[in-house]
Design an enzyme around this catalytic site. Sequence first.
Site, short mmCIF file in Angstrom:
data_model
loop_
_atom_site.label_atom_id
_atom_site.label_comp_id
_atom_site.label_asym_id
_atom_site.label_seq_id
_atom_site.Cartn_x
_atom_site.Cartn_y
_atom_site.Cartn_z
N GLY A 142 1.97 -1.19 1.72
CA GLY A 142 3.41 -1.27 1.58
C GLY A 142 3.98 0.05 1.09
O GLY A 142 4.25 0.96 1.88
N SER A 184 1.98 1.91 -4.25
CA SER A 184 2.12 2.10 -5.70
C SER A 184 1.10 1.33 -6.52
O SER A 184 1.14 1.37 -7.75
CB SER A 184 3.53 1.68 -6.13
OG SER A 184 3.76 0.32 -5.83
N ASN A 185 0.18 0.63 -5.88
CA ASN A 185 -0.78 -0.21 -6.60
C ASN A 185 -1.60 0.60 -7.60
O ASN A 185 -1.99 1.74 -7.34
CB ASN A 185 -1.72 -0.88 -5.59
CG ASN A 185 -2.65 -1.87 -6.24
OD1 ASN A 185 -3.74 -1.53 -6.66
ND2 ASN A 185 -2.21 -3.11 -6.34
N ASP A 189 8.81 -1.96 -12.38
CA ASP A 189 8.78 -0.52 -12.68
C ASP A 189 8.60 0.31 -11.41
O ASP A 189 9.09 1.44 -11.32
CB ASP A 189 7.63 -0.19 -13.64
CG ASP A 189 7.87 -0.74 -15.04
OD1 ASP A 189 8.96 -1.27 -15.29
OD2 ASP A 189 6.96 -0.64 -15.88
N SER A 190 7.89 -0.25 -10.45
CA SER A 190 7.58 0.46 -9.20
C SER A 190 8.65 0.26 -8.14
O SER A 190 8.43 0.60 -6.97
CB SER A 190 6.24 -0.05 -8.65
OG SER A 190 6.32 -1.45 -8.38
N LEU A 231 -6.14 -12.92 2.43
CA LEU A 231 -5.94 -14.12 3.26
C LEU A 231 -5.14 -13.84 4.52
O LEU A 231 -4.85 -14.75 5.28
CB LEU A 231 -5.22 -15.20 2.43
CG LEU A 231 -5.99 -15.75 1.23
CD1 LEU A 231 -5.17 -16.78 0.49
CD2 LEU A 231 -7.33 -16.34 1.67
N GLY A 232 -4.78 -12.59 4.74
CA GLY A 232 -4.00 -12.23 5.91
C GLY A 232 -2.97 -11.18 5.56
O GLY A 232 -2.88 -10.73 4.41
N TYR A 235 2.92 -5.30 -23.10
CA TYR A 235 2.61 -4.21 -22.16
C TYR A 235 2.18 -2.99 -22.99
O TYR A 235 2.99 -2.38 -23.67
CB TYR A 235 3.86 -3.90 -21.35
CG TYR A 235 3.68 -3.01 -20.14
CD1 TYR A 235 3.38 -1.66 -20.28
CD2 TYR A 235 3.85 -3.51 -18.85
CE1 TYR A 235 3.23 -0.84 -19.17
CE2 TYR A 235 3.72 -2.70 -17.73
CZ TYR A 235 3.40 -1.37 -17.90
OH TYR A 235 3.27 -0.56 -16.81
#
Length: 583
Positions: free
Chosen positions: A136, A139-140, A203-204, A270-271, A473
């Site tokens: 996507g 940013s992960n 945040d992302s 899962l897809g 956090y």
Amino acid sequence: MSGVKHQKWWGWGVEGIGFNPEGKPNFAPFVKKAIGLDISKPGTPPKFEDLDVPAPVIDDALRTRLLDVVGERYLLDDDLDRVVHTLGKGVRDLMRIRRGDLRRVVDVVVYPADEAQVQKIVDLCVDADAVLIPFGGGSNIVGALEPMPAERRTVVSVDLGRMSKVLEIDDESGLARIQAGALGPQIEEQLGRRGWTMGHFPDSFNHSSLGGWIATRSTGMQSDKYGDIADIVRGLRAVRHGEVLALRPLPSTSSGPSVREMVIGSEGRLGIITEAWVNVHRVPEVREIVGYFFPDFTSGLDAMQEIHTSDAHTIVTRISDANETEMSFATQRAQKGRKKLVMNTLFGYLKRRGWDLEKMCLSYIGFEGGRRYVKQNQAIVKEIVTKHGGIVVGTGVGSVYDSKKFDTPYIRDFLLDRGATADVSETTTPWSNLKHLYDTTIEAANHAFDTAGTKGFIMCHFAHSYHSGACLYFTFALPDNDKATSYQNYDTVKRAIQQNFMDNGATVSHHHGVGSEHAPWMAEDISPAGTKLQRALLEGADPGNNFNPGKILHDGEPGIAMHSYDAPAPGGVSGRAEQVPSA
């Protein structure tokens, strides 16, 4: 070439934007005090030409078939695009990219235009026994994008950036159908034109997509009102081998175990999610973020709990501990003129009231709705804040937070280029355990700094309130001057914090997901029986292990994660290594 914009290959955000300490006189002294680092030396971003990028592994037949689906412009296998689509933006990713430590790089990137093309890509790749990893915004931060190091099959990154439209809005129901590749700003801009908002601002936000939010169970800053992504998503479509999972946008169902919930948080296993129906709300008449000060973190936490159980309706309830408050002040521009006079007067007043300014904590609380409604809620909150010894600072401080809320990763990258490692760990726990978890996590991190033989700094903020508890956090930092030990020192601290969550009644992650980074703690988090159920689901749905293998649950790789660096086993700091799954 594809027309889809991406973040820097070596850091957060786009080229030309970064953290600048000029005009912030307190920042350098703060960093020196916190971790002993002198930031006056220039940064040293990596050079792409220094990377040794392995050649792509893809046979001509599969490449030709993929070309037939997306066209030459939308199939890329140059080194830059492949590296951009291999690593996320976690600190471990960025440490490795700066050291040229590339392991398994994706082989080819494809950009489908619609669901039909996604279906063709999926069918071709599964039939060829290739690996598919959805992409996507990139940013992960938990290792959910990278192929497994020992993967010998062709790895295809499916970038959904061309699928970025709000397809339709059901005005009567307050629902919108949105393509999964749409980034946060694209979603809000398209909805805003018609007077709607999704209200989801992680945040992302600037660099993450709807599909990514769903795949990682994302939570936005305004979750007190809008909920997390599991509350917002009502229906979705996901492409699997030879079929499309189609879930209608129903307000609630009793249709057995929730398939929607299975997909939310599944991290591509899962897809490939192609679109979703989400709750949307009319843009409010008034939106205000108000700043508050509390004499200490405990009084602030007590106030946050009472606010949540009161008649007040908020969109954000957040408080930073004393360390994070100090950091917030250190990143502000120098106060001048009237602003400086006001702040000096305020701090003088607090001292006369007996406040220890080194323990003072900064809070932000958000309100939105009609003007009268907002004022009513602010009045309730003010009464509670005052009851717990706090004071109202006003919307000026709140507006600063609102304008800078997406900028923190730039500070991390600035420090990383000057010899410091900073990362985050977030979790949830019941209200009755919140203070204990905070205290033990701070203690565990400080002990880990001592074990690593390095100076370190940890700070925390409270965010995301629920009926039974809340999110804490944590952010930690340590110097990274010795490349020979920097990975191990980082791992020592990260593991100590995550293990403390497990030892003290919290969860492995609140909204960043699992990936490969948090997978070693899953059996402790959800019990061995829980991981057995997850494994049965993932293996049953994907018998060929073609969809983003190795994420959420380990598939036999040793160590904390697929990118560990000869550090102790996950239980090494607390002496509980035997509890870590060895699946």
